[in-house]
Write a protein that holds these residues in place. Sequence first.
Motif, PDB file in Angstrom:
ATOM      1  N   PHE A 168      -6.066   0.662  -7.238  1.00 24.49           N
ATOM      2  CA  PHE A 168      -5.820   0.072  -8.558  1.00 24.49           C
ATOM      3  C   PHE A 168      -5.292  -1.358  -8.509  1.00 24.49           C
ATOM      4  CE2 PHE A 168      -5.530   4.669  -9.389  1.00 24.49           C
ATOM      5  CZ  PHE A 168      -6.517   4.758 -10.348  1.00 24.49           C
ATOM      6  N   ALA A 169      -5.282  -1.970  -7.346  1.00 31.93           N
ATOM      7  CA  ALA A 169      -4.695  -3.307  -7.196  1.00 31.93           C
ATOM      8  C   ALA A 169      -5.314  -4.332  -8.141  1.00 31.93           C
ATOM      9  CB  ALA A 169      -4.826  -3.769  -5.743  1.00 31.93           C
ATOM     10  N   TYR A 170      -6.625  -4.320  -8.272  1.00 34.41           N
ATOM     11  CA  TYR A 170      -7.260  -5.354  -9.099  1.00 34.41           C
ATOM     12  C   TYR A 170      -7.036  -5.127 -10.590  1.00 34.41           C
ATOM     13  CZ  TYR A 170      -9.263  -7.091  -4.810  1.00 34.41           C
ATOM     14  OH  TYR A 170      -9.410  -7.604  -3.546  1.00 34.41           O
ATOM     15  N   GLN A 171      -6.959  -3.889 -11.017  1.00 35.91           N
ATOM     16  CA  GLN A 171      -6.660  -3.618 -12.428  1.00 35.91           C
ATOM     17  C   GLN A 171      -5.238  -4.061 -12.759  1.00 35.91           C
ATOM     18  OE1 GLN A 171      -8.121  -1.509 -10.304  1.00 35.91           O
ATOM     19  NE2 GLN A 171      -9.729  -0.355 -11.310  1.00 35.91           N
ATOM     20  N   ILE A 172      -4.307  -3.783 -11.852  1.00 36.35           N
ATOM     21  CA  ILE A 172      -2.925  -4.213 -12.067  1.00 36.35           C
ATOM     22  C   ILE A 172      -2.843  -5.732 -12.026  1.00 36.35           C
ATOM     23  CG2 ILE A 172      -0.598  -4.169 -11.083  1.00 36.35           C
ATOM     24  CD1 ILE A 172      -1.230  -1.249 -10.214  1.00 36.35           C
ATOM     25  N   ALA A 173      -3.585  -6.355 -11.140  1.00 31.94           N
ATOM     26  CA  ALA A 173      -3.598  -7.811 -11.051  1.00 31.94           C
ATOM     27  C   ALA A 173      -4.074  -8.442 -12.358  1.00 31.94           C
ATOM     28  CB  ALA A 173      -4.473  -8.273  -9.881  1.00 31.94           C
ATOM     29  N   LEU A 228      -1.098  -8.292  -4.393  1.00 31.51           N
ATOM     30  CA  LEU A 228      -2.089  -7.359  -4.943  1.00 31.51           C
ATOM     31  C   LEU A 228      -3.476  -7.657  -4.396  1.00 31.51           C
ATOM     32  CD1 LEU A 228      -0.847  -7.112  -8.614  1.00 31.51           C
ATOM     33  CD2 LEU A 228      -0.964  -5.219  -6.982  1.00 31.51           C
ATOM     34  N   ASP A 229      -3.785  -8.938  -4.220  1.00 25.85           N
ATOM     35  CA  ASP A 229      -5.083  -9.312  -3.657  1.00 25.85           C
ATOM     36  C   ASP A 229      -5.208  -8.767  -2.237  1.00 25.85           C
ATOM     37  OD1 ASP A 229      -7.616 -10.707  -3.846  1.00 25.85           O
ATOM     38  OD2 ASP A 229      -6.768 -12.111  -2.389  1.00 25.85           O
ATOM     39  N   GLU A 230      -4.153  -8.904  -1.451  1.00 24.98           N
ATOM     40  CA  GLU A 230      -4.170  -8.354  -0.095  1.00 24.98           C
ATOM     41  C   GLU A 230      -4.309  -6.833  -0.129  1.00 24.98           C
ATOM     42  OE1 GLU A 230      -4.129  -9.718   3.058  1.00 24.98           O
ATOM     43  OE2 GLU A 230      -4.553 -11.566   1.963  1.00 24.98           O
TER      44      GLU A 230
END
Length: 71
Positions: free
Chosen positions: A20-25, A52-54
């Motif tokens: 979910f990193a990109y949605q949170i970003a 988050l990108d990493e």
Amino acid sequence: MAKPTIRDIDALWGPATPHFAYQIAERLAALIGDLPPGDPVRRYGEERLAELDELGHDTTKGPEDSHLAHH
């Protein structure tokens, strides 16, 4: 909308997983998007965005240990 705080950023960032990193970003970027460039909360948010990108890149990596491939 009230000015975002570091606590707001941490609340979004805290449960981040690679999936979910990109949605949170996206949500985090929207949260800090109206803050001026020198704002400390914006800088903090930008640091979390980099993390988050990493984290998001972790979802596309293969096994790090070569011993996993030949067992």
